[in-house]
Write an enzyme that holds these catalytic residues in place. Sequence first.
Site, PDB file in Angstrom:
ATOM      1  N   ASP A   1      -8.615   5.951   4.481  1.00 50.65           N
ATOM      2  CA  ASP A   1      -7.669   5.788   5.584  1.00 50.65           C
ATOM      3  C   ASP A   1      -6.263   6.238   5.159  1.00 50.65           C
ATOM      4  OD1 ASP A   1      -7.362   4.593   8.291  1.00 50.65           O
ATOM      5  OD2 ASP A   1      -5.973   3.242   7.270  1.00 50.65           O
TER       6      ASP A   1
ATOM      7  N   GLU B   1     -18.570   9.712 -12.094  1.00 51.35           N
ATOM      8  CA  GLU B   1     -19.326   8.939 -13.079  1.00 51.35           C
ATOM      9  C   GLU B   1     -20.663   8.486 -12.511  1.00 51.35           C
ATOM     10  OE1 GLU B   1     -17.201   5.513 -14.476  1.00 51.35           O
ATOM     11  OE2 GLU B   1     -15.387   6.709 -14.766  1.00 51.35           O
TER      12      GLU B   1
HETATM   13  C1  NOJ Z   1      -6.191   5.343  10.830  1.00 54.16           C
HETATM   14  C2  NOJ Z   1      -7.340   4.640  11.476  1.00 54.16           C
HETATM   15  O1  NOJ Z   1      -8.281   5.596  11.914  1.00 54.16           O
HETATM   16  C3  NOJ Z   1      -6.758   3.822  12.607  1.00 54.16           C
HETATM   17  O2  NOJ Z   1      -7.760   3.284  13.437  1.00 54.16           O
HETATM   18  C4  NOJ Z   1      -5.897   2.749  12.002  1.00 54.16           C
HETATM   19  O3  NOJ Z   1      -5.290   1.991  13.035  1.00 54.16           O
HETATM   20  C5  NOJ Z   1      -4.815   3.348  11.125  1.00 54.16           C
HETATM   21  N1  NOJ Z   1      -5.324   4.355  10.235  1.00 54.16           N
HETATM   22  C6  NOJ Z   1      -4.156   2.286  10.284  1.00 54.16           C
HETATM   23  O4  NOJ Z   1      -5.065   1.824   9.324  1.00 54.16           O
END
Ligand code: NOJ
Length: 477
Positions: A192, A241
């Site tokens: 993310d 790894e």
């Molecule tokens: C991107 C994610 O896809 C989204 O759903 C989220 O709200 C934000 N990052 C923050 O984590």
Amino acid sequence: MSEPWWKDAVFYQVYVRSFADSNGDGIGDLPGITSRLAYLDELGIDAIWLTPFYPSPQVDHGYDVANYVDVEPQYGTLGDFDELIAAAHARDIRVIVDIVPNHSSAQHPWFAADRSRYVTVPSANNGTPPNNWPSNWGGSAWTYDDERGHWFLHLFAPDQPDLDWHNPQVREDFDDILRFWLDRGVDGFRIDVAHGLVKDKQLRDEPEPFPTVRFSSDWRTAIDQPEVHDVYRDWRCLAEEYEGDRVLVGEVVFSDQRRVVPYLRPDELHLAFNFSLIFQPWEAEQLRESIETSLHELPIVTWVFENHDVTRIVTRFGGERQARGAALLLLALPGPVFVYQGQELGLEEVDLPDTVRQDPIFFRTNGERKGRDGCRVPIPWTRALQANAWLPQPASWSAKSVEAQAGAAESFLELYRQALALRPHGTFTWREAPADTLAFDRDDLTCVVHFGDERVPLDGEIVLASDDENTAVWLRR
Ligand code: NOJ
Ligand code: CA
């Protein structure tokens, strides 16, 4: 040596909360996913990506993690997770999990402790924030904590404080977290906000104008710092790894694709989402340009039309005819493809009443931005809809349910099943085509997509058509 499995894989994104509910509480869960693996197997995908299922106050439905090494009780247990992995692997379906390293939940014990793992700026008062950085979701990216006498940073909601990746402790913690899941058998990670982890150490003002809503994480100087690449070099070593070509897929969101390229160096991430298709209308020239630029700029290209953050294509492209055509376009492109749950059912964006909305974007912008709930409505499995689904399913979805579509020749689901079974491989080459048309070859298969009323002469045997007007067709020459 054979190519790693992910090189040409179709990933199916499971938004855990909205996929399948095994215990009738209206909320999707891990045993629900296990119970639907036969469906995914029959659909013909290669891997699933699970959105965050970790303990979380669910302010951002799991993208606010309070414990990185356990399962949210609403979604099940670690035992359920192990069963899901084993059952998926038994069907030769790979499983990647979402990791959220940019920020934790404010409920994480780290945040209750001394906060040395977070980006904070001491200050005697709550006068002016340390700099001009805006939150992705409106307002300042800084919140003042009276009790602690400091500002803390949150590129998203205040409930999601940003971790300080200049602190070696944070890096060690995440190495352990990755190992925990790799040891449990995951085939990789979706990372993310992968470009966001490391902030400008000096916290200098971001030059104006600020990123647009469309690319709200397109900061120019606050993030995307050189040190972030050290993190991915470490993670790459760590992944290597383990046996089985574990994969790292970054969510790297920039309007300029050239900024994505460094993340894909041979010793960093294996893949990054290429979001350029997400920002195109249903229009031949712009899609052609987007495909062409992606293939030209990026060392390895992935393709995405939908995910849990954007408007579904039936709505975005103006109808089912277009979305069916888009399916044949997407699944004929070369390289890894991501399909979001429900895309294969032709689900449209749901126009939910404000009273049921839950997305923090809706609240943070005082309703100015509606947010993403409309693409997160739970999957309709049966004609009888689920009365207590956490977001209400429209009555029209009875006819779009898996039960209604499975085996129905003209259905979206059957189109996806056939396209996945016939998905072409091999070299990609554009063909000459009139202005309103896209055409390209993948070895002996040609994909033609018509955006207007004109139809090009089709020389070859039609192996698949998106509808009886031949909006998109696959031809065998
Ligand atoms: C991107 C994610 O896809 C989204 O759903 C989220 O709200 C934000 N990052 C923050 O984590
Ligand atoms: Ca449930």
